[in-house]
Write a protein that holds these residues in place. Structure first.
Motif, PDB file in Angstrom:
ATOM      1  N   HIS A 113      30.011  23.181 -15.831  1.00 13.66           N
ATOM      2  CA  HIS A 113      28.692  23.096 -15.201  1.00 13.66           C
ATOM      3  C   HIS A 113      27.593  22.872 -16.236  1.00 13.66           C
ATOM      4  CE1 HIS A 113      25.902  24.880 -11.833  1.00 13.66           C
ATOM      5  NE2 HIS A 113      25.622  23.628 -12.137  1.00 13.66           N
ATOM      6  N   ARG A 114      27.653  23.607 -17.333  1.00  9.38           N
ATOM      7  CA  ARG A 114      26.646  23.430 -18.387  1.00  9.38           C
ATOM      8  C   ARG A 114      26.703  22.022 -18.967  1.00  9.38           C
ATOM      9  NH1 ARG A 114      24.792  27.989 -21.314  1.00  9.38           N
ATOM     10  NH2 ARG A 114      23.756  26.408 -22.598  1.00  9.38           N
ATOM     11  N   LEU A 115      27.911  21.483 -19.137  1.00  7.95           N
ATOM     12  CA  LEU A 115      28.032  20.119 -19.656  1.00  7.95           C
ATOM     13  C   LEU A 115      27.491  19.096 -18.658  1.00  7.95           C
ATOM     14  CD1 LEU A 115      31.576  20.285 -21.307  1.00  7.95           C
ATOM     15  CD2 LEU A 115      29.377  20.149 -22.492  1.00  7.95           C
ATOM     16  N   LEU A 116      27.705  19.341 -17.361  1.00  5.78           N
ATOM     17  CA  LEU A 116      27.156  18.443 -16.344  1.00  5.78           C
ATOM     18  C   LEU A 116      25.631  18.489 -16.343  1.00  5.78           C
ATOM     19  CD1 LEU A 116      29.563  19.072 -13.322  1.00  5.78           C
ATOM     20  CD2 LEU A 116      29.347  16.953 -14.633  1.00  5.78           C
ATOM     21  N   ARG A 117      25.072  19.668 -16.535  1.00  3.76           N
ATOM     22  CA  ARG A 117      23.618  19.836 -16.487  1.00  3.76           C
ATOM     23  C   ARG A 117      22.930  19.373 -17.766  1.00  3.76           C
ATOM     24  NH1 ARG A 117      20.811  23.042 -13.226  1.00  3.76           N
ATOM     25  NH2 ARG A 117      19.529  23.787 -14.952  1.00  3.76           N
ATOM     26  N   GLU A 118      23.530  19.706 -18.910  1.00  3.00           N
ATOM     27  CA  GLU A 118      22.824  19.537 -20.182  1.00  3.00           C
ATOM     28  C   GLU A 118      23.487  18.548 -21.127  1.00  3.00           C
ATOM     29  OE1 GLU A 118      22.756  23.543 -21.723  1.00  3.00           O
ATOM     30  OE2 GLU A 118      22.474  24.327 -19.699  1.00  3.00           O
ATOM     31  N   GLY A 119      24.724  18.173 -20.829  1.00  2.00           N
ATOM     32  CA  GLY A 119      25.467  17.319 -21.744  1.00  2.00           C
ATOM     33  C   GLY A 119      25.152  15.844 -21.563  1.00  2.00           C
ATOM     34  N   ASP A 120      25.878  15.029 -22.300  1.00  2.00           N
ATOM     35  CA  ASP A 120      25.686  13.584 -22.237  1.00  2.00           C
ATOM     36  C   ASP A 120      26.265  13.041 -20.934  1.00  2.00           C
ATOM     37  OD1 ASP A 120      25.059  11.318 -24.492  1.00  2.00           O
ATOM     38  OD2 ASP A 120      26.508  10.614 -23.001  1.00  2.00           O
ATOM     39  N   PRO A 121      25.628  12.014 -20.346  1.00  2.00           N
ATOM     40  CA  PRO A 121      26.154  11.429 -19.108  1.00  2.00           C
ATOM     41  C   PRO A 121      27.580  10.904 -19.221  1.00  2.00           C
ATOM     42  CG  PRO A 121      23.893  10.703 -19.466  1.00  2.00           C
ATOM     43  CD  PRO A 121      24.306  11.448 -20.702  1.00  2.00           C
ATOM     44  N   TYR A 176      23.447   8.646  -9.003  1.00  2.00           N
ATOM     45  CA  TYR A 176      22.514   9.279  -9.934  1.00  2.00           C
ATOM     46  C   TYR A 176      22.605  10.787  -9.731  1.00  2.00           C
ATOM     47  CZ  TYR A 176      19.254   9.872  -5.990  1.00  2.00           C
ATOM     48  OH  TYR A 176      18.679  10.218  -4.797  1.00  2.00           O
ATOM     49  N   ASP A 177      22.149  11.539 -10.731  1.00  3.67           N
ATOM     50  CA  ASP A 177      22.214  13.000 -10.689  1.00  3.67           C
ATOM     51  C   ASP A 177      20.882  13.542 -10.186  1.00  3.67           C
ATOM     52  OD1 ASP A 177      22.705  15.657 -11.013  1.00  3.67           O
ATOM     53  OD2 ASP A 177      23.007  15.599 -13.180  1.00  3.67           O
ATOM     54  N   VAL A 178      20.898  14.187  -9.033  1.00  4.37           N
ATOM     55  CA  VAL A 178      19.677  14.721  -8.440  1.00  4.37           C
ATOM     56  C   VAL A 178      18.993  15.688  -9.393  1.00  4.37           C
ATOM     57  CG1 VAL A 178      18.746  16.125  -6.563  1.00  4.37           C
ATOM     58  CG2 VAL A 178      20.520  14.443  -6.097  1.00  4.37           C
ATOM     59  N   GLU A 179      19.767  16.528 -10.066  1.00  2.00           N
ATOM     60  CA  GLU A 179      19.190  17.536 -10.944  1.00  2.00           C
ATOM     61  C   GLU A 179      18.492  16.914 -12.140  1.00  2.00           C
ATOM     62  OE1 GLU A 179      18.048  21.167 -12.545  1.00  2.00           O
ATOM     63  OE2 GLU A 179      18.644  20.567 -10.520  1.00  2.00           O
ATOM     64  N   ALA A 180      18.992  15.771 -12.618  1.00  2.00           N
ATOM     65  CA  ALA A 180      18.398  15.120 -13.789  1.00  2.00           C
ATOM     66  C   ALA A 180      17.223  14.230 -13.420  1.00  2.00           C
ATOM     67  CB  ALA A 180      19.462  14.299 -14.520  1.00  2.00           C
ATOM     68  N   GLU A 244      19.501  24.521  -9.262  1.00  2.00           N
ATOM     69  CA  GLU A 244      19.615  23.163  -8.728  1.00  2.00           C
ATOM     70  C   GLU A 244      19.076  23.057  -7.302  1.00  2.00           C
ATOM     71  OE1 GLU A 244      23.312  21.299  -9.508  1.00  2.00           O
ATOM     72  OE2 GLU A 244      23.346  22.006 -11.573  1.00  2.00           O
ATOM     73  N   SER A 245      18.722  24.189  -6.706  1.00  2.00           N
ATOM     74  CA  SER A 245      18.333  24.162  -5.299  1.00  2.00           C
ATOM     75  C   SER A 245      17.039  23.393  -5.058  1.00  2.00           C
ATOM     76  CB  SER A 245      18.199  25.595  -4.772  1.00  2.00           C
ATOM     77  OG  SER A 245      17.183  26.304  -5.470  1.00  2.00           O
ATOM     78  N   PHE A 246      16.070  23.496  -5.973  1.00  2.00           N
ATOM     79  CA  PHE A 246      14.753  22.904  -5.733  1.00  2.00           C
ATOM     80  C   PHE A 246      14.837  21.387  -5.568  1.00  2.00           C
ATOM     81  CE2 PHE A 246      10.890  20.926  -7.503  1.00  2.00           C
ATOM     82  CZ  PHE A 246       9.971  21.347  -6.556  1.00  2.00           C
ATOM     83  N   LYS A 247      15.501  20.723  -6.492  1.00  2.00           N
ATOM     84  CA  LYS A 247      15.539  19.264  -6.418  1.00  2.00           C
ATOM     85  C   LYS A 247      16.422  18.763  -5.278  1.00  2.00           C
ATOM     86  CE  LYS A 247      14.083  18.088 -11.075  1.00  2.00           C
ATOM     87  NZ  LYS A 247      14.402  17.389 -12.348  1.00  2.00           N
ATOM     88  N   ILE A 248      17.444  19.542  -4.928  1.00  2.00           N
ATOM     89  CA  ILE A 248      18.255  19.167  -3.768  1.00  2.00           C
ATOM     90  C   ILE A 248      17.410  19.249  -2.503  1.00  2.00           C
ATOM     91  CG2 ILE A 248      20.267  19.774  -2.363  1.00  2.00           C
ATOM     92  CD1 ILE A 248      21.578  20.857  -4.930  1.00  2.00           C
ATOM     93  N   TYR A 249      16.651  20.327  -2.357  1.00  2.00           N
ATOM     94  CA  TYR A 249      15.751  20.468  -1.214  1.00  2.00           C
ATOM     95  C   TYR A 249      14.722  19.337  -1.185  1.00  2.00           C
ATOM     96  CZ  TYR A 249      16.825  24.934   1.063  1.00  2.00           C
ATOM     97  OH  TYR A 249      17.410  25.927   1.808  1.00  2.00           O
ATOM     98  N   CYS A 250      14.143  19.041  -2.330  1.00  2.00           N
ATOM     99  CA  CYS A 250      13.146  17.966  -2.397  1.00  2.00           C
ATOM    100  C   CYS A 250      13.746  16.636  -1.962  1.00  2.00           C
ATOM    101  CB  CYS A 250      12.587  17.847  -3.814  1.00  2.00           C
ATOM    102  SG  CYS A 250      11.439  19.146  -4.283  1.00  2.00           S
ATOM    103  N   ALA A 251      14.941  16.344  -2.457  1.00  2.00           N
ATOM    104  CA  ALA A 251      15.587  15.072  -2.117  1.00  2.00           C
ATOM    105  C   ALA A 251      15.860  14.975  -0.621  1.00  2.00           C
ATOM    106  CB  ALA A 251      16.886  14.917  -2.913  1.00  2.00           C
ATOM    107  N   ILE A 252      16.316  16.085  -0.016  1.00  2.00           N
ATOM    108  CA  ILE A 252      16.589  16.080   1.424  1.00  2.00           C
ATOM    109  C   ILE A 252      15.287  15.964   2.211  1.00  2.00           C
ATOM    110  CG2 ILE A 252      17.440  17.465   3.356  1.00  2.00           C
ATOM    111  CD1 ILE A 252      19.563  18.598   1.454  1.00  2.00           C
TER     112      ILE A 252
END
Length: 291
Positions: A113-121, A176-180, A244-252
């Motif tokens: 999870h940390r690599l998905l959030r903060e690591g290289d694409p 694309y990654d919603v969180e990024a 990650e909840s905020f950006k998921i909510y925003c996108a929806i």
């Protein structure tokens, strides 16, 4: 007690016995970690990476140490050959598939999870390629029944794995990654930025919104129960999920606004899909659980 006495064979362990069992498991886990590190130092072509993975996901009930995470992140950066990144994913998958200890399993998921959030694409891209051959984060059969606490935490490990699987599936659909994503603004006013779902056409909206809603469903489902609810390591991982909840909510929400604007221009089959998305959005208006 007599050998045929059923009550003797079915009695529950006393607290002292449970404590002794837990102490034995901790000692056994430490021995396994030390042995695995020693074998990696001798046999591995990726010695430093293998050692970092074992140390980041050891049997100690605390979050992975940052220095080990940095080594793993460096091994999966864009500067490294794709074969090296693929090896790291294989090593994490092997660690996850072989363990029956909830601490090791949870810490391995946290590393992913940390690599998905903060690591290289490139890590995410290689992980997607790897998961097409098998769902490495799908832990539906995972169970650590060594203690009541382990039982409750195992259930949350399975739930966390499902969220991470859904996160990857959402990326596969959205591309694309919603969180990024950086929320864009129109003009220079004080209004908040909006997600790219605000500007999608009908076809992309009807494809992306169900994926985002399913991801939100998995996120809201990450409620620890029983002993897991007060466990620090579970709370640490849960905090990563809730970030990650905020950006998921925003996108929806932005996608629903866009969908409303386009609804009366849609063909009948598209309008029916849109109505199903509205219905599910109405069911998901409850707030995300707080820590």
């Amino acid at each position: 007690p007599h050998p045929e006495d059923d009550t003797a064979s079915e009695r529950r362990p006393e607290p002292v016995e449970m404590a002794s069992m837990q102490s034995w498991r901790k000692a056994y886990g430490a021995i396994k970690d030390t042995t695995t590190v020693s074998l990696a130092n001798i046999n591995s072509d990726f010695k430093d990476l293998d050692v970092a993975i074992v140390k980041a996901t050891n049997h100690v009930e605390c979050p992975p140490k940052e220095r080990h995470l940095r080594k793993i992140a460096a091994a999966t950066s864009i500067a490294r050959p794709r074969a090296d990144i693929a090896y790291c994913i294989h090593a994490l998958s092997r660690r996850l598939s072989k363990t029956r200890n909830w601490i090791v399993a949870l810490k391995t998921l946290v590393v992913v999870h940390r690599l998905l959030r903060e690591g290289d694409p490139t890590f995410r891209e290689e992980l997607l390629n790897f998961t097409q051959r098998g769902r490495i984060l799908q832990l539906s059969n995972f169970k650590d029944d060594s203690s009541p606490i382990a039982w409750d935490c195992s259930a949350w490990v399975r739930t966390y794995g499902q969220f991470l699987e859904e996160r990857l599936e959402c990326f596969r659909i959205l591309k694309y990654d919603v969180e990024a994503e950086r929320l864009s603004k129109q003009g220079q006013g004080p209004e908040k930025g909006h997600s790219r779902t605000r500007d999608l056409d009908s076809q992309d909206l009807l494809e992306q919104l169900p994926a985002l809603q399913q991801l939100l469903y998995r996120l809201v489902g990450c409620r620890p129960e029983g002993a897991a609810n007060n466990n620090y390591l579970v709370q640490y991982a849960l905090a990563l999920v809730l970030k990650e909840s905020f950006k998921i909510y925003c996108a929806i929400n932005d996608g629903i606004i866009n969908l409303v604007d386009k609804f009366f221009e849609m063909a009948r089959h598209e309008a029916l899909k849109a109505l199903e998305i509205y219905r599910r959005a109405g069911q998901q208006v409850a707030p995300v659980p707080r820590r």
